[in-house]
Design a protein around this motif. Structure first.
Motif, short mmCIF file in Angstrom:
data_model
loop_
_atom_site.label_atom_id
_atom_site.label_comp_id
_atom_site.label_asym_id
_atom_site.label_seq_id
_atom_site.Cartn_x
_atom_site.Cartn_y
_atom_site.Cartn_z
N VAL A 1 0.86 -1.19 0.00
CA VAL A 1 0.00 0.00 0.00
C VAL A 1 0.89 1.24 0.00
O VAL A 1 1.60 1.50 0.97
N ARG A 2 0.86 1.97 -1.08
CA ARG A 2 1.71 3.17 -1.20
C ARG A 2 0.79 4.34 -1.52
O ARG A 2 0.73 4.80 -2.65
N ASN A 3 0.07 4.75 -0.49
CA ASN A 3 -0.98 5.76 -0.70
C ASN A 3 -0.55 7.18 -0.39
O ASN A 3 -1.34 8.11 -0.44
N LEU A 4 0.73 7.33 -0.09
CA LEU A 4 1.25 8.66 0.21
C LEU A 4 1.79 9.27 -1.09
O LEU A 4 2.70 8.72 -1.70
N VAL A 5 1.18 10.38 -1.51
CA VAL A 5 1.67 11.04 -2.74
C VAL A 5 2.67 12.12 -2.33
O VAL A 5 2.39 12.95 -1.46
N VAL A 6 3.82 12.08 -2.99
CA VAL A 6 4.90 13.02 -2.69
C VAL A 6 5.14 13.90 -3.91
O VAL A 6 5.17 13.41 -5.04
N ARG A 7 5.27 15.19 -3.65
CA ARG A 7 5.49 16.15 -4.74
C ARG A 7 6.87 16.79 -4.59
O ARG A 7 7.20 17.33 -3.52
N ILE A 8 7.63 16.73 -5.66
CA ILE A 8 8.94 17.42 -5.70
C ILE A 8 8.77 18.66 -6.55
O ILE A 8 8.27 18.58 -7.68
#
Ligand SMILES: Cc1cc2nc3c(=O)[nH]c(=O)nc-3n(C[C@H](O)[C@H](O)[C@H](O)COP(=O)(O)OP(=O)(O)OC[C@H]3O[C@@H](n4cnc5c(N)ncnc54)[C@H](O)[C@@H]3O)c2cc1C
Length: 157
Positions: A137-144
């Motif tokens: 489960v990779r539900n963390l969205v990361v923005r660069i």
């Protein structure tokens, strides 16, 4: 070119340094060229995996992730349980993508340096969201959000 007149460091003497540079130019012609910002983004969009570099308690870590490009930003998904996820709350990161031809000894790399943070804006349509190859489960969205974009191409001799 940086030079020094200190005669104790003979190898940095201006005349000698210039000489060395001339010889290097002659024997090892530089095939490294700069890539424009626009092409950096085109190359970024052409690959599915990039490497994010960040610090964990002062130690550098580099990990591969699947990403998408959203305007000038880079998005990827991860799990809050990973070191990666825990480290992405805020701060500065570098994101690198490259490709190379081993036979021709040529290739390119593009580098995006900037700030990072969690993203809960739902700005990206479901079909355009990053899809991690890694299971779980990779539900963390990361923005660069890049501040500096640079790239180099190495042409075959
Ligand atoms: C091609 C590819 C694409 C991937 N895409 C994604 C993605 O989009 N999203 C995502 O969350 N994850 C992705 N991963 C996995 C990601 O790179 C990390 O491995 C993962 O987030 C770490 O989770 P963990 O719980 O195993 O390790 P953690 O507990 O977070 O890390 C513990 C330690 O394990 C080591 N470690 C962890 N991962 C790696 C690694 N990949 N290589 C070498 N050492 C490692 C490091 O020493 C790290 O400090 C991808 C991996 C690959 C190979």
């Amino acid at each position: 070119m940086e030079t020094t007149t200190n005669s104790n460091v003979g190898w940095l003497h201006p005349t000698r340094a210039e000489e060395v540079e001339m010889i290097s130019d002659r024997w090892f012609p530089s095939h490294v060229t700069e890539i424009s910002t626009q092409e950096c983004y085109e190359l970024l969009a052409s690959r599915p995996v990039g490497r994010i570099a960040f610090l964990v308690d002062g130690d550098p870590l580099v990990l591969p992730v699947n990403y998408v490009v959203d305007g000038h930003d880079i998005l990827f998904r991860t799990s809050p349980r990973t070191e990666l996820g825990r480290s992405m709350t805020r701060g500065r990161v570098a994101f690198e993508v490259d490709d190379f031809d081993e036979f021709n000894q040529s290739g390119w790399s593009v580098l995006f340096q900037g700030s990072v943070g969690y993203d809960d804006s739902d700005a990206v349509e479901p079909g355009d969201r990053p899809e991690p190859w890694a299971e779980g489960v990779r539900n963390l969205v990361v923005r660069i959000r890049p501040r500096l974009v640079t790239g180099r191409r190495l042409l075959s001799a």
